[in-house]
Design a protein around this motif. Structure first.
Motif, PDB file in Angstrom:
ATOM      1  N   ASP A   1      -2.390 -64.588 -29.498  1.00 19.00           N
ATOM      2  CA  ASP A   1      -1.796 -65.321 -28.387  1.00 19.00           C
ATOM      3  C   ASP A   1      -1.927 -64.493 -27.114  1.00 19.00           C
ATOM      4  OD1 ASP A   1      -0.276 -66.790 -26.629  1.00 19.00           O
ATOM      5  OD2 ASP A   1       1.558 -66.683 -27.789  1.00 19.00           O
ATOM      6  N   PRO A   2      -2.607 -65.016 -26.067  1.00 23.88           N
ATOM      7  CA  PRO A   2      -2.804 -64.239 -24.847  1.00 23.88           C
ATOM      8  C   PRO A   2      -1.507 -63.931 -24.117  1.00 23.88           C
ATOM      9  CG  PRO A   2      -3.703 -66.444 -24.592  1.00 23.88           C
ATOM     10  CD  PRO A   2      -3.275 -66.289 -26.027  1.00 23.88           C
ATOM     11  N   ARG A   3      -0.442 -64.650 -24.427  1.00 20.90           N
ATOM     12  CA  ARG A   3       0.830 -64.402 -23.755  1.00 20.90           C
ATOM     13  C   ARG A   3       1.640 -63.297 -24.421  1.00 20.90           C
ATOM     14  NH1 ARG A   3       3.694 -69.473 -21.183  1.00 20.90           N
ATOM     15  NH2 ARG A   3       1.914 -70.717 -20.656  1.00 20.90           N
ATOM     16  N   ARG A   4       1.111 -62.718 -25.487  1.00 29.97           N
ATOM     17  CA  ARG A   4       1.843 -61.680 -26.206  1.00 29.97           C
ATOM     18  C   ARG A   4       2.363 -60.640 -25.222  1.00 29.97           C
ATOM     19  NH1 ARG A   4      -2.171 -59.296 -29.315  1.00 29.97           N
ATOM     20  NH2 ARG A   4      -2.369 -57.785 -27.668  1.00 29.97           N
ATOM     21  N   GLY A   5       3.641 -60.343 -25.323  1.00 32.14           N
ATOM     22  CA  GLY A   5       4.222 -59.327 -24.467  1.00 32.14           C
ATOM     23  C   GLY A   5       4.669 -59.840 -23.120  1.00 32.14           C
ATOM     24  N   THR A   6       4.543 -61.142 -22.875  1.00 29.43           N
ATOM     25  CA  THR A   6       5.022 -61.689 -21.610  1.00 29.43           C
ATOM     26  C   THR A   6       6.216 -62.580 -21.880  1.00 29.43           C
ATOM     27  OG1 THR A   6       3.595 -63.636 -21.692  1.00 29.43           O
ATOM     28  CG2 THR A   6       2.715 -61.698 -20.574  1.00 29.43           C
ATOM     29  N   ASP A   7       7.054 -62.727 -20.876  1.00 28.29           N
ATOM     30  CA  ASP A   7       8.224 -63.589 -20.962  1.00 28.29           C
ATOM     31  C   ASP A   7       7.768 -65.010 -20.662  1.00 28.29           C
ATOM     32  OD1 ASP A   7      10.544 -65.010 -20.647  1.00 28.29           O
ATOM     33  OD2 ASP A   7      11.438 -63.654 -19.177  1.00 28.29           O
ATOM     34  N   ARG A   8       7.783 -65.866 -21.659  1.00 25.81           N
ATOM     35  CA  ARG A   8       7.249 -67.223 -21.498  1.00 25.81           C
ATOM     36  C   ARG A   8       8.063 -68.087 -20.540  1.00 25.81           C
ATOM     37  NH1 ARG A   8       3.875 -68.621 -26.354  1.00 25.81           N
ATOM     38  NH2 ARG A   8       3.783 -66.692 -27.507  1.00 25.81           N
ATOM     39  N   SER A   9       9.264 -67.652 -20.171  1.00 24.59           N
ATOM     40  CA  SER A   9      10.097 -68.465 -19.298  1.00 24.59           C
ATOM     41  C   SER A   9       9.749 -68.270 -17.824  1.00 24.59           C
ATOM     42  CB  SER A   9      11.573 -68.143 -19.527  1.00 24.59           C
ATOM     43  OG  SER A   9      11.844 -66.810 -19.132  1.00 24.59           O
ATOM     44  N   ARG A  10       8.903 -67.303 -17.494  1.00 25.69           N
ATOM     45  CA  ARG A  10       8.535 -67.087 -16.093  1.00 25.69           C
ATOM     46  C   ARG A  10       7.051 -67.373 -15.888  1.00 25.69           C
ATOM     47  NH1 ARG A  10       5.599 -62.533 -15.241  1.00 25.69           N
ATOM     48  NH2 ARG A  10       5.799 -60.814 -16.680  1.00 25.69           N
ATOM     49  N   ARG A  11       6.712 -67.552 -14.619  1.00 22.14           N
ATOM     50  CA  ARG A  11       5.311 -67.808 -14.290  1.00 22.14           C
ATOM     51  C   ARG A  11       4.462 -66.582 -14.553  1.00 22.14           C
ATOM     52  NH1 ARG A  11       5.115 -70.642  -8.456  1.00 22.14           N
ATOM     53  NH2 ARG A  11       3.202 -69.461  -8.522  1.00 22.14           N
ATOM     54  N   ALA A  12       3.234 -66.818 -14.951  1.00 18.47           N
ATOM     55  CA  ALA A  12       2.285 -65.720 -15.160  1.00 18.47           C
ATOM     56  C   ALA A  12       1.982 -65.059 -13.824  1.00 18.47           C
ATOM     57  CB  ALA A  12       1.005 -66.254 -15.784  1.00 18.47           C
ATOM     58  N   ARG A  13       1.756 -63.752 -13.847  1.00 23.20           N
ATOM     59  CA  ARG A  13       1.457 -62.977 -12.648  1.00 23.20           C
ATOM     60  C   ARG A  13       0.106 -62.292 -12.809  1.00 23.20           C
ATOM     61  NH1 ARG A  13       7.350 -60.054 -12.409  1.00 23.20           N
ATOM     62  NH2 ARG A  13       8.507 -61.926 -11.857  1.00 23.20           N
ATOM     63  N   LEU A  14      -0.421 -61.843 -11.681  1.00 23.82           N
ATOM     64  CA  LEU A  14      -1.672 -61.082 -11.730  1.00 23.82           C
ATOM     65  C   LEU A  14      -1.520 -59.886 -12.665  1.00 23.82           C
ATOM     66  CD1 LEU A  14      -2.977 -60.912  -8.040  1.00 23.82           C
ATOM     67  CD2 LEU A  14      -3.962 -62.157  -9.957  1.00 23.82           C
ATOM     68  N   SER A  15      -0.346 -59.267 -12.648  1.00 23.32           N
ATOM     69  CA  SER A  15      -0.129 -58.089 -13.497  1.00 23.32           C
ATOM     70  C   SER A  15      -0.237 -58.439 -14.979  1.00 23.32           C
ATOM     71  CB  SER A  15       1.222 -57.442 -13.196  1.00 23.32           C
ATOM     72  OG  SER A  15       2.279 -58.352 -13.420  1.00 23.32           O
ATOM     73  N   ASP A  16       0.186 -59.649 -15.365  1.00 22.26           N
ATOM     74  CA  ASP A  16       0.060 -60.083 -16.759  1.00 22.26           C
ATOM     75  C   ASP A  16      -1.409 -60.195 -17.146  1.00 22.26           C
ATOM     76  OD1 ASP A  16       2.877 -60.406 -16.970  1.00 22.26           O
ATOM     77  OD2 ASP A  16       2.730 -62.442 -16.167  1.00 22.26           O
ATOM     78  N   ILE A  17      -2.186 -60.824 -16.274  1.00 24.41           N
ATOM     79  CA  ILE A  17      -3.611 -61.005 -16.540  1.00 24.41           C
ATOM     80  C   ILE A  17      -4.300 -59.639 -16.585  1.00 24.41           C
ATOM     81  CG2 ILE A  17      -5.756 -62.038 -15.683  1.00 24.41           C
ATOM     82  CD1 ILE A  17      -3.903 -64.142 -14.272  1.00 24.41           C
ATOM     83  N   ALA A  18      -3.965 -58.771 -15.631  1.00 25.22           N
ATOM     84  CA  ALA A  18      -4.576 -57.442 -15.563  1.00 25.22           C
ATOM     85  C   ALA A  18      -4.297 -56.647 -16.835  1.00 25.22           C
ATOM     86  CB  ALA A  18      -4.050 -56.686 -14.341  1.00 25.22           C
ATOM     87  N   ARG A  19      -3.074 -56.717 -17.340  1.00 22.75           N
ATOM     88  CA  ARG A  19      -2.712 -55.977 -18.548  1.00 22.75           C
ATOM     89  C   ARG A  19      -3.521 -56.475 -19.739  1.00 22.75           C
ATOM     90  NH1 ARG A  19       0.566 -57.760 -21.779  1.00 22.75           N
ATOM     91  NH2 ARG A  19       1.820 -58.919 -20.295  1.00 22.75           N
ATOM     92  N   ILE A  20      -3.657 -57.783 -19.859  1.00 17.60           N
ATOM     93  CA  ILE A  20      -4.385 -58.364 -20.992  1.00 17.60           C
ATOM     94  C   ILE A  20      -5.879 -58.045 -20.912  1.00 17.60           C
ATOM     95  CG2 ILE A  20      -5.075 -60.548 -22.064  1.00 17.60           C
ATOM     96  CD1 ILE A  20      -2.227 -61.583 -21.209  1.00 17.60           C
ATOM     97  N   VAL A  21      -6.440 -58.170 -19.717  1.00 19.98           N
ATOM     98  CA  VAL A  21      -7.878 -57.949 -19.530  1.00 19.98           C
ATOM     99  C   VAL A  21      -8.206 -56.448 -19.530  1.00 19.98           C
ATOM    100  CG1 VAL A  21      -9.832 -58.334 -17.947  1.00 19.98           C
ATOM    101  CG2 VAL A  21      -8.147 -60.137 -18.315  1.00 19.98           C
ATOM    102  N   GLY A  22      -7.234 -55.633 -19.116  1.00 19.47           N
ATOM    103  CA  GLY A  22      -7.454 -54.191 -19.093  1.00 19.47           C
ATOM    104  C   GLY A  22      -8.083 -53.690 -17.814  1.00 19.47           C
TER     105      GLY A  22
END
Length: 75
Positions: A1-22
């Motif tokens: 799940d690409p959302r692993r480690g993110t709080d699903r109740s808030r909007r996705a942020r650039l930092s979330d994408i950056a962490r997943i992509v590395g």
């Protein structure tokens, strides 16, 4: 799940994408704007993760950042 480690109740942020992509937030930002200086693989991955996370750009934050960069260049 690409959302692993993110709080699903808030909007996705650039930092979330950056962490997943590395990569950095700046790289994600440029990738989402299709900057040719970012490798095609990184652009595609960042765009796919953004889509999976239902990322929506924060226009207010973009305006603030734009205002800051203009004020720095005028100094």
């Amino acid at each position: 799940d690409p959302r692993r480690g993110t709080d699903r109740s808030r909007r996705a942020r650039l930092s979330d994408i950056a962490r997943i992509v590395g990569v950095s937030e700046a790289t994600v930002s440029r990738a989402l704007r299709d900057d040719p200086q970012i490798s095609a693989r990184t652009r595609e991955l960042a765009q796919q993760v953004a889509h999976d996370l239902e990322y929506v750009p924060n226009l207010a934050a973009r305006r603030r950042a734009s205002r800051r960069s203009r004020s720095r260049s005028n100094a």
